[in-house]
Design a protein around this motif. Sequence first.
Motif, mmCIF file in Angstrom:
data_model
loop_
_atom_site.group_PDB
_atom_site.id
_atom_site.type_symbol
_atom_site.label_atom_id
_atom_site.label_comp_id
_atom_site.label_asym_id
_atom_site.label_seq_id
_atom_site.Cartn_x
_atom_site.Cartn_y
_atom_site.Cartn_z
ATOM 1 N N ALA A 1 0.828 -1.204 0.000
ATOM 2 C CA ALA A 1 0.000 0.000 0.000
ATOM 3 C C ALA A 1 0.863 1.255 0.000
ATOM 4 C CB ALA A 1 -0.935 -0.011 1.209
ATOM 5 N N VAL A 2 1.895 1.263 0.823
ATOM 6 C CA VAL A 2 2.795 2.417 0.877
ATOM 7 C C VAL A 2 3.602 2.523 -0.420
ATOM 8 C CG1 VAL A 2 4.823 3.370 2.042
ATOM 9 C CG2 VAL A 2 2.916 2.444 3.386
ATOM 10 N N GLY A 3 4.041 1.376 -0.938
ATOM 11 C CA GLY A 3 4.802 1.396 -2.187
ATOM 12 C C GLY A 3 3.986 1.924 -3.346
ATOM 13 N N ALA A 4 2.702 1.543 -3.422
ATOM 14 C CA ALA A 4 1.837 2.055 -4.490
ATOM 15 C C ALA A 4 1.662 3.566 -4.366
ATOM 16 C CB ALA A 4 0.480 1.351 -4.443
ATOM 17 N N LEU A 5 1.548 4.054 -3.143
ATOM 18 C CA LEU A 5 1.445 5.496 -2.925
ATOM 19 C C LEU A 5 2.712 6.207 -3.398
ATOM 20 C CD1 LEU A 5 0.271 8.096 -1.731
ATOM 21 C CD2 LEU A 5 1.075 7.341 0.524
ATOM 22 N N GLN A 6 3.866 5.659 -3.073
ATOM 23 C CA GLN A 6 5.122 6.272 -3.503
ATOM 24 C C GLN A 6 5.256 6.273 -5.025
ATOM 25 O OE1 GLN A 6 7.904 3.877 -1.309
ATOM 26 N NE2 GLN A 6 7.775 5.168 0.520
ATOM 27 N N GLN A 7 4.804 5.200 -5.670
ATOM 28 C CA GLN A 7 4.842 5.151 -7.126
ATOM 29 C C GLN A 7 3.935 6.221 -7.739
ATOM 30 O OE1 GLN A 7 6.688 2.987 -9.287
ATOM 31 N NE2 GLN A 7 7.793 2.803 -7.368
ATOM 32 N N ARG A 8 2.767 6.420 -7.145
ATOM 33 C CA ARG A 8 1.863 7.460 -7.661
ATOM 34 C C ARG A 8 2.484 8.835 -7.511
ATOM 35 N NH1 ARG A 8 -2.000 4.139 -4.993
ATOM 36 N NH2 ARG A 8 -2.120 5.541 -3.199
ATOM 37 N N ARG A 9 3.216 9.055 -6.438
ATOM 38 C CA ARG A 9 3.855 10.356 -6.238
ATOM 39 C C ARG A 9 4.971 10.604 -7.254
ATOM 40 N NH1 ARG A 9 4.181 9.933 0.398
ATOM 41 N NH2 ARG A 9 2.086 10.769 0.826
ATOM 42 N N HIS A 10 5.577 9.525 -7.768
ATOM 43 C CA HIS A 10 6.642 9.666 -8.767
ATOM 44 C C HIS A 10 6.111 9.719 -10.190
ATOM 45 C CE1 HIS A 10 9.350 8.400 -5.454
ATOM 46 N NE2 HIS A 10 10.255 9.075 -6.141
ATOM 47 N N THR A 11 4.800 9.547 -10.337
ATOM 48 C CA THR A 11 4.206 9.479 -11.672
ATOM 49 C C THR A 11 3.541 10.801 -12.014
ATOM 50 O OG1 THR A 11 3.802 7.112 -11.398
ATOM 51 C CG2 THR A 11 2.591 8.232 -13.159
ATOM 52 N N THR A 12 3.819 11.301 -13.194
ATOM 53 C CA THR A 12 3.179 12.525 -13.666
ATOM 54 C C THR A 12 1.705 12.261 -13.948
ATOM 55 O OG1 THR A 12 5.254 13.190 -14.703
ATOM 56 C CG2 THR A 12 3.244 14.337 -15.415
ATOM 57 N N PRO A 13 0.804 13.125 -13.484
ATOM 58 C CA PRO A 13 -0.627 12.911 -13.753
ATOM 59 C C PRO A 13 -0.892 12.702 -15.237
ATOM 60 C CG PRO A 13 -0.317 14.726 -12.205
ATOM 61 C CD PRO A 13 1.052 14.346 -12.687
ATOM 62 N N ALA A 14 -1.788 11.762 -15.527
ATOM 63 C CA ALA A 14 -2.052 11.387 -16.914
ATOM 64 C C ALA A 14 -2.757 12.511 -17.668
ATOM 65 C CB ALA A 14 -2.902 10.120 -16.952
ATOM 66 N N ASP A 15 -2.338 12.713 -18.902
ATOM 67 C CA ASP A 15 -2.991 13.648 -19.809
ATOM 68 C C ASP A 15 -4.084 12.900 -20.569
ATOM 69 O OD1 ASP A 15 -3.789 15.423 -21.707
ATOM 70 O OD2 ASP A 15 -1.792 15.887 -22.476
ATOM 71 N N PRO A 16 -5.343 13.323 -20.482
ATOM 72 C CA PRO A 16 -6.423 12.593 -21.153
ATOM 73 C C PRO A 16 -6.206 12.438 -22.656
ATOM 74 C CG PRO A 16 -7.305 14.232 -19.636
ATOM 75 C CD PRO A 16 -5.836 14.481 -19.718
ATOM 76 N N ASP A 17 -5.455 13.353 -23.269
ATOM 77 C CA ASP A 17 -5.224 13.298 -24.714
ATOM 78 C C ASP A 17 -3.991 12.493 -25.091
ATOM 79 O OD1 ASP A 17 -7.449 14.937 -25.110
ATOM 80 O OD2 ASP A 17 -6.240 16.756 -24.795
ATOM 81 N N ASP A 18 -3.289 11.963 -24.089
ATOM 82 C CA ASP A 18 -2.056 11.212 -24.348
ATOM 83 C C ASP A 18 -2.397 9.741 -24.597
ATOM 84 O OD1 ASP A 18 0.435 10.112 -24.513
ATOM 85 O OD2 ASP A 18 1.098 10.732 -22.505
ATOM 86 N N ASP A 19 -2.037 9.230 -25.765
ATOM 87 C CA ASP A 19 -2.329 7.834 -26.099
ATOM 88 C C ASP A 19 -1.550 6.858 -25.230
ATOM 89 O OD1 ASP A 19 -4.065 8.633 -28.053
ATOM 90 O OD2 ASP A 19 -2.589 8.536 -29.673
ATOM 91 N N LEU A 20 -0.448 7.312 -24.606
ATOM 92 C CA LEU A 20 0.379 6.442 -23.775
ATOM 93 C C LEU A 20 0.078 6.600 -22.280
ATOM 94 C CD1 LEU A 20 3.827 6.881 -25.568
ATOM 95 C CD2 LEU A 20 2.150 5.056 -25.876
ATOM 96 N N ALA A 21 -0.989 7.339 -21.950
ATOM 97 C CA ALA A 21 -1.331 7.555 -20.541
ATOM 98 C C ALA A 21 -1.720 6.239 -19.875
ATOM 99 C CB ALA A 21 -2.482 8.561 -20.435
ATOM 100 N N MET A 22 -1.454 6.132 -18.565
ATOM 101 C CA MET A 22 -1.732 4.914 -17.800
ATOM 102 C C MET A 22 -2.466 5.255 -16.514
ATOM 103 S SD MET A 22 1.922 2.893 -18.152
ATOM 104 C CE MET A 22 2.857 4.303 -17.519
ATOM 105 N N VAL A 23 -3.208 4.296 -15.992
ATOM 106 C CA VAL A 23 -3.832 4.473 -14.688
ATOM 107 C C VAL A 23 -2.742 4.375 -13.618
ATOM 108 C CG1 VAL A 23 -6.020 3.518 -15.455
ATOM 109 C CG2 VAL A 23 -4.308 2.006 -14.439
ATOM 110 N N PRO A 24 -2.979 4.910 -12.405
ATOM 111 C CA PRO A 24 -1.972 4.815 -11.342
ATOM 112 C C PRO A 24 -1.663 3.359 -10.981
ATOM 113 C CG PRO A 24 -3.657 6.425 -10.774
ATOM 114 C CD PRO A 24 -4.148 5.711 -11.996
ATOM 115 N N VAL A 25 -0.494 3.140 -10.445
ATOM 116 C CA VAL A 25 -0.071 1.800 -10.039
ATOM 117 C C VAL A 25 -0.908 1.341 -8.848
ATOM 118 C CG1 VAL A 25 1.820 0.455 -9.067
ATOM 119 C CG2 VAL A 25 2.274 2.074 -10.896
ATOM 120 N N SER A 26 -1.459 0.156 -8.944
ATOM 121 C CA SER A 26 -2.207 -0.452 -7.843
ATOM 122 C C SER A 26 -1.278 -1.372 -7.061
ATOM 123 C CB SER A 26 -3.377 -1.264 -8.389
ATOM 124 O OG SER A 26 -2.887 -2.368 -9.144
#
Length: 455
Positions: free
Chosen positions: A375-400
Amino acid sequence: MKTENEAVAAQATVVHAGWGESFEALMGRVAGCFPRRETRLTCRNMVQGLLMVKDSANCWSLAEAIGHTGPHVLQHFLSRARFDTEAIRRSAAAWTVEQLGDREVMLVVDETGDEKSSLDAVGAARQYSGALGGIGLCQVAVHLSYVSADGHALIDRRLYLGEAWAADDERRELTGVPDETAFATKPQLAGAMLAEAHASGIRTAWVAADEVYGGRELRRRIRSLGYGYAITVPTSHHVTTPGGGKSKVTALLERVPKRAWMRLKTGHGTKGERLYDWAMIDVHPDDTPSGQAAGHSQVLIRRHRRTGSLSFYRTWHLDPQPISVLVSAVCRRWRVEEDFQGAKGLAHLDEGQVTCWTSWHRWSLMSVLAYALLAVGALQQRRHTTPADPDDDLAMVPVSPHELLALIRAFALPRPRQDADPAHVLRWSHWRRRHQHRAADCHRRWNNVTAVVIA
């Protein structure tokens, strides 16, 4: 292609570094609770093993994956090794709370059942469990989940002993239930965990729970701790409204004008936003502790906008709260269900083949530690991830946590020993077959003895 490869390499580096930092921080936090180096190392190995093993986990499969020559070290760790299990839980919970932060804190109480094949396991009885979908032979435990605006994880648990179990001296002695452990209802177990959380420093929070925990005694205890609450109540629940007398919550529907219903979002799923109609009615609090102000008590009514099905919630807070805050408190209760799924599916919370009081608490504790790391690791990964751009074809959901575990197994955790050492596989095959032969022989001898006695 080069850009994608570079992104994968960067992700692998972040996962490896983040996992190592979190794992060492948590193990360092609990290290002082072990009087011996051997048990401290076994704790590290077992937490790693719970995350390494993909299929069902028990002392045999964990020991084989870790690299032990037999299950004896883990069995000793769970049942007879000398260390303070609850001191470890408190230290681990404090670390988890620090990592998840203190924004919009909620404490969620709920129970879950683990199916058993025998009445020999401590607390096992034919009883209701939502996880089983009805009545079955299972153990039931009440859990406490810490939910913040950033993440959530389990931080405490209490094994429920039914009244018949708690009064059975023979079974208590066989399973090592302490003499001071008396029968306690599920709401009483929940109250004890909330009091422990308050003593640990969690002073401002909402408490959420389902209708099992909607009784007046627990609600009064929650208020005495200074927490607000949002608890599901059954349709038979009675309330007193200003100037309206006492009535069932279902009777309140007649007093809700059409214009009073509000359509609010209750969550966001893979298929879009989930919307329900909500109404709020003020009621008189019936759970005010001695010397405390009455505060503000309401009943929330949730109506499905298509089927019309209704749910009722009792809420209280010292200060007046808008309906949006109350609805958010109600809806965030479901985080504990995600924690149950993660702790069972990823950290094998429900798979410990343990029968005694001490071993149950230690197995569940190791699972809670393993899931807290995810749970803590997933939170840290989300903090290192740039928020997804809705128009970006390579956008991803946050790490679970589930996705993170796959990455950790690939980039950070040691490989299970049997995957890289054929000789280790052979040794374990020989050990299992010898053990199974001796066990079958013992059963035959015992059956022969009982057959003679019966004759």
